[in-house]
Design an enzyme around this catalytic site. Structure first.
Site, mmCIF file in Angstrom:
data_model
loop_
_atom_site.group_PDB
_atom_site.id
_atom_site.type_symbol
_atom_site.label_atom_id
_atom_site.label_comp_id
_atom_site.label_asym_id
_atom_site.label_seq_id
_atom_site.Cartn_x
_atom_site.Cartn_y
_atom_site.Cartn_z
ATOM 1 N N HIS A 153 0.822 -1.215 0.000
ATOM 2 C CA HIS A 153 0.000 0.000 0.000
ATOM 3 C C HIS A 153 0.847 1.252 0.000
ATOM 4 C CE1 HIS A 153 0.794 0.664 4.307
ATOM 5 N NE2 HIS A 153 0.540 -0.624 4.499
ATOM 6 N N CYS A 169 3.160 -5.115 6.440
ATOM 7 C CA CYS A 169 2.903 -4.679 5.068
ATOM 8 C C CYS A 169 4.160 -4.119 4.413
ATOM 9 C CB CYS A 169 1.815 -3.604 5.051
ATOM 10 S SG CYS A 169 0.218 -4.197 5.652
#
Length: 193
Positions: A153, A169
């Site tokens: 992201h 992440c």
């Protein structure tokens, strides 16, 4: 020469170009490294060009390699015409690190960030969610992976790029994740190495 273009970056690009001469297929490669706004400092990742064949059996729907050691993300298009390398943030420790193969299962524009149960347990003061906007930790795009709670992201804090800073992440500069978002599809294979 612009102030943001430095000798180290030039030498790094020269090494990448030399690798391309040794492997003709890499001559088509594009290297995308976005500079942070002036006044922001970050670690520029050191990386070497990768061959998709060393990590994947095919390029159907393209492929993404998240190199957690070099702190970069590699992308190859299905037609082999595009090879992009982006600096990234990575998980902050082994406890938060997943390794292996997965795929993109969902693409989200302007995602809402919701802390994981583990994050909420560690810090009960976290909000239940943060809507899209400049303070959203997921930035402007999110690519959900087959592993629960793991994403590629955008990022709200530019200083995290090139550092171990996430709860699992891989984060990219927003312009990079927006470009990647348009190139990948649900089913694109991903490897965390």
């Amino acid at each position: 020469m612009p102030e943001s273009f430095n000798r180290r970056r030039l030498l790094g690009f020269g090494a990448f170009a030399a690798a391309g001469l040794a492997a003709p297929g890499l001559l088509r490669a594009q290297v995308t490294m976005v500079q942070p706004p002036q006044g922001h400092h970050h670690n520029v990742a050191g990386f070497s060009a990768q061959r998709w064949q060393d990590h994947f059996q095919h390029l159907r729907k393209g492929a993404i390699l998240c190199d957690l050691t070099s702190r970069v993300l590699h992308f190859w298009s299905e037609d082999e015409q595009t090879y992009l390398v982006y600096p990234s943030s990575v998980p902050r420790d082994e406890e938060h690190t997943q390794r292996g193969y997965t795929e993109i299962v969902l693409k989200r524009r302007n995602p809402t960030w919701i802390p994981t149960p583990t994050m909420r347990a560690a810090d009960p003061t976290l909000p239940e969610s943060i809507p899209p906007g400049p303070d959203n930790p997921m930035g402007s795009r999110a690519l959900n992976l087959g592993w629960q709670y793991y994403r590629i992201h955008g990022i709200d804090n530019l200083d995290k790029i090139g550092r171990p800073a996430s709860s699992g992440c891989v984060g990219l500069f927003n312009p990079n994740v927006e470009e990647l978002f348009e190139l990948v599809q649900v089913g694109t294979q991903v490897r965390f190495l």
